[in-house]
Design a protein around this motif. Sequence first.
Motif, PDB file in Angstrom:
ATOM      1  N   TYR A  90       0.836  -1.199   0.000  1.00  0.00           N
ATOM      2  CA  TYR A  90       0.000   0.000   0.000  1.00  0.00           C
ATOM      3  C   TYR A  90       0.870   1.248   0.000  1.00  0.00           C
ATOM      4  O   TYR A  90       0.648   2.193  -0.754  1.00  0.00           O
ATOM      5  N   LYS A  91       1.882   1.229   0.826  1.00  0.00           N
ATOM      6  CA  LYS A  91       2.771   2.379   0.933  1.00  0.00           C
ATOM      7  C   LYS A  91       3.492   2.635  -0.397  1.00  0.00           C
ATOM      8  O   LYS A  91       3.562   3.769  -0.870  1.00  0.00           O
ATOM      9  N   GLU A  92       3.994   1.577  -0.999  1.00  0.00           N
ATOM     10  CA  GLU A  92       4.703   1.751  -2.267  1.00  0.00           C
ATOM     11  C   GLU A  92       3.773   2.292  -3.344  1.00  0.00           C
ATOM     12  O   GLU A  92       4.151   3.141  -4.137  1.00  0.00           O
ATOM     13  N   GLN A  93       2.549   1.794  -3.339  1.00  0.00           N
ATOM     14  CA  GLN A  93       1.596   2.271  -4.340  1.00  0.00           C
ATOM     15  C   GLN A  93       1.280   3.736  -4.123  1.00  0.00           C
ATOM     16  O   GLN A  93       1.117   4.499  -5.061  1.00  0.00           O
ATOM     17  N   ARG A  94       1.207   4.117  -2.880  1.00  0.00           N
ATOM     18  CA  ARG A  94       0.954   5.515  -2.555  1.00  0.00           C
ATOM     19  C   ARG A  94       2.065   6.395  -3.133  1.00  0.00           C
ATOM     20  O   ARG A  94       1.831   7.414  -3.766  1.00  0.00           O
ATOM     21  N   GLU A  95       3.307   5.977  -2.902  1.00  0.00           N
ATOM     22  CA  GLU A  95       4.438   6.775  -3.372  1.00  0.00           C
ATOM     23  C   GLU A  95       4.510   6.790  -4.886  1.00  0.00           C
ATOM     24  O   GLU A  95       4.817   7.817  -5.493  1.00  0.00           O
ATOM     25  N   TYR A  96       4.197   5.676  -5.495  1.00  0.00           N
ATOM     26  CA  TYR A  96       4.156   5.599  -6.955  1.00  0.00           C
ATOM     27  C   TYR A  96       3.120   6.580  -7.483  1.00  0.00           C
ATOM     28  O   TYR A  96       3.380   7.360  -8.413  1.00  0.00           O
ATOM     29  N   SER A  97       1.963   6.577  -6.880  1.00  0.00           N
ATOM     30  CA  SER A  97       0.904   7.474  -7.317  1.00  0.00           C
ATOM     31  C   SER A  97       1.310   8.937  -7.163  1.00  0.00           C
ATOM     32  O   SER A  97       1.014   9.775  -8.017  1.00  0.00           O
ATOM     33  N   ASP A  98       2.020   9.249  -6.095  1.00  0.00           N
ATOM     34  CA  ASP A  98       2.490  10.622  -5.895  1.00  0.00           C
ATOM     35  C   ASP A  98       3.419  11.063  -7.013  1.00  0.00           C
ATOM     36  O   ASP A  98       3.295  12.172  -7.534  1.00  0.00           O
ATOM     37  N   GLU A  99       4.342  10.183  -7.375  1.00  0.00           N
ATOM     38  CA  GLU A  99       5.272  10.540  -8.451  1.00  0.00           C
ATOM     39  C   GLU A  99       4.548  10.682  -9.780  1.00  0.00           C
ATOM     40  O   GLU A  99       4.829  11.574 -10.569  1.00  0.00           O
ATOM     41  N   MET A 100       3.619   9.791 -10.027  1.00  0.00           N
ATOM     42  CA  MET A 100       2.875   9.837 -11.282  1.00  0.00           C
ATOM     43  C   MET A 100       2.136  11.158 -11.427  1.00  0.00           C
ATOM     44  O   MET A 100       1.999  11.704 -12.521  1.00  0.00           O
TER      45      MET A 100
END
Lengths: 454, 450
Positions: free
Chosen positions: A275-285
């Motif tokens: 979940y955390k990694e997806q959150r950070e990925y979404s932020d960068e995107m």
Amino acid sequence: MEGERLASQGRSSGLPAGGATGESPGVDAPLLGSSGSSALLQAEVLDLDEDEDDLEVFSKDASLMDMNSFSPMMPTSPLSMINQIKFEDEPDLKDLFITVDEPESHVTTIETFITYRIITKTSRGEFDSSEFEVRRRYQDFLWLKGKLEEAHPTLIIPPLPEKFIVKGMVERFNDDFIETRRKALQKFLNRIADHPTLTFNEDFKVFLTAQAWELSSHKKQGPGLLSRMGQTVRAVALSMRGVKSRPEEFMEMNNFIELFSQKINLIDKISQRIYKEQREYSDEMREYGPIHILWSASEEDLVDTLKGVASCIDKCCKATEKRMSGLSEALLPVVHEYVLYSEMLMGVMKRRDQIQAELDSKVEALMYKKADTDLLTEEIGKLEDKVECANNALKADWERWKHNMQNDIKSAFTDMAEENIHYYEQCLATWESFLASQTDLHMEETSEDKPESH
Amino acid sequence: MEQAPRDPERQLQPAPLEPLGHPDSGLQAAVGEEAEGARDEGPGEGTMTENNFWLKKIEISVSEAEKRTGRNAMNMQETYTAYLIETRSVEHTDGQSVLTDSLWRRYSEFELLRNYLLVYYPHIVVPPLPEKRAEFVWHKLSADNMDPDFVERRRIGLENFLLRVASHPILCRDKIFYLFLTQEGNWKETVNETGFQLKADSRLKALNATFRVKNPDKRFTELKHYSDELQSVISHLLRVRARVADRLYGVYKVHGNYGRVFSEWSAIEKEMGDGLQSAGHHMDVYASSIDDILEDEEHYADQLKEYLFYAEALRAVCRKHELMQYDLEMAAQDLASKKQQCEELATGTVRTFSLKGMTTKLFGQETPEQREARIKVLEEQITEGEQQLKSKNLEGREFVKNAWADIERFREQKNHDLKEALISYAVMQISMCKKGIQVWTNAKECFSKM
């Protein structure tokens, strides 16, 4: 509208007789046998008000003495059996619906706390009304759990969400925390409602229906804190002994519980991390897409293409957010609940071991003492029954728990897979449509092209 | 400006551009009757027609990279990578390729070649080299120049550079370039003998120097702004892309842990065991799929990087023009002032301050003979100055014309390449999504069988 009467305390502790209150459970419960252990069992099943006539159905034929004729489900009264069998398969035969919502903050001079609104809808006769609305705070839930554990030491009581979550929390009451807790509390109550035995627990009924002041006075009855603490100390001492004489099947059960606990904890960590990694990925995107728009401002001939790419990235970003929210609804709470369950299970094993240890210590005493043999023998007889009840209760509930666990885990992971499939399908559609638009344009362009200089 | 020496014997024809990113080496620089040649007004106009009869194809490839050790200029041991350049000529009729030349070059020699081209073709947007050091790396990539992945990507970049030069209508004709491909030993000396380093205007190197040009050419000013914007936006894009890649890597890899735990868990489960085990396997597949995906994306990043560096090349042309303009203005100014001096001397009026004037006042008038002499000198200088100005003007106009022709060519190439790159990015995303769907569908099936 509220349930008024407080159930008489048909509680019994599965703990050594010495510490319990003097009240005999037999007073209210329709008695079948006079032996203490059956009364005990009755008490577990039949924590009822004496006025509840339609609950006679519980009384006579329930062959409570006859433990061995158990089906994996515990209570044998027809109504509870119906509930029992139907619950898992046909939710529409459920007759008790509980929702937990509307968290509200209360500030007093000494503390700040949150209460939740609990709405209960039921068609059961033993409830005075068909709808109840009460407010409860976390402490109240803790109390309920304690009472259930007392009354049913070897049943698998559903877990409560944690008291605090230490890491990453700035303040105790941020919105996410409250929402997560609210959902978990709702799950907790519904699990109790779905449990063939616990659903008829008197304290449970009181919890759902009593007004605040009624609840407080109800809570005051019962063994005080000190006596309970005393029990705990003794219990720990005894449980060690109980472990040694644990029957084979419970050894297996214990092994399973230990391994399961390890694995589910790992899965919890992994899922949180994802979940955390997806959150950070979404932020960068979110930052990635707009750069293409910026670029398109200085490239006349690439405007469409660049804007197209930017739009695709943004859409994928939104799809990721959706995937994350799916994860946090379908998977994370379920896995976490089973983490708590695994702790719960270890407690149940301990309590079973304690009960067994009581018996064993008396048996040992008999072997070495030659006096008081009659008394001891009688006590041993009672304890033997107690142990047998406890073991059977646990066995039955264990099967039920495992079955539920498998379904829940299977559901949760299937949902997670579905979320991911959906995510990729959405992204695929976005990019494919972009590609189609580009190749169409390209074909238009090349057909219009003047003969190029190369 | 000196024109590039050309060797009429070997002419490499201009060729169409191949976009970067094709994984196989050995792209063809195809040649045929080239209408493009008509656009080229550099040297060899006359030879265009005779080249049309050649119809030869050449393939250039940088096919290998090798670690070498040697001694550097200070006689110290160093390790470097050498790249094998192979040139093949393809007979038009049967399509067979024959290896004509093969030699080893290191990165510094590529740099030397490029610097030479920059000096001799100031009006050309000279193709850039791949980066010297790894930049925009995300955590998994190494910033080490000797790292095999970096070396591989550099090999591709160097090949791309050679292909760009070979397919440029003007640059492909250059003899030094030809020798770079064919003459292993002594090439460095040959380049240095051209004396290009002396010709390189050191003022160009002074990056901070601004030439206060009074009448800047508006088109060049715009071009400079454009190149600045291009550089800034592509850097930003590459930086964020690297971060996105990092995060994506994280998401995928963490799923791999599920595989391990499911497998261990399946050991204690009877009914669920099989489902867990096989689902775990799919999680492993998912986790490892990201490596290939990101490697492909790295190629995309390299395509963008090329244009990041092209922005530099654009800027270089602008600066060269600026310098020429400055020179021109200075020369005009100088001429004007000399003319004025002359006039003053002739008419006897002193309007401008001059040291001679001052000393004359202080130490007495000069004699008419002296004055005549001075006027004579000045008149000579003026005539010379006018000539120079005329040729500078001509030069300037030529430069502008040629530069804009190449800039136009570059612009079309850029639009084509960038569009293709963006489309290829979309294709990559599609492939990634399809893989994802497949893996998760398989996993879902396993889960539902539990």
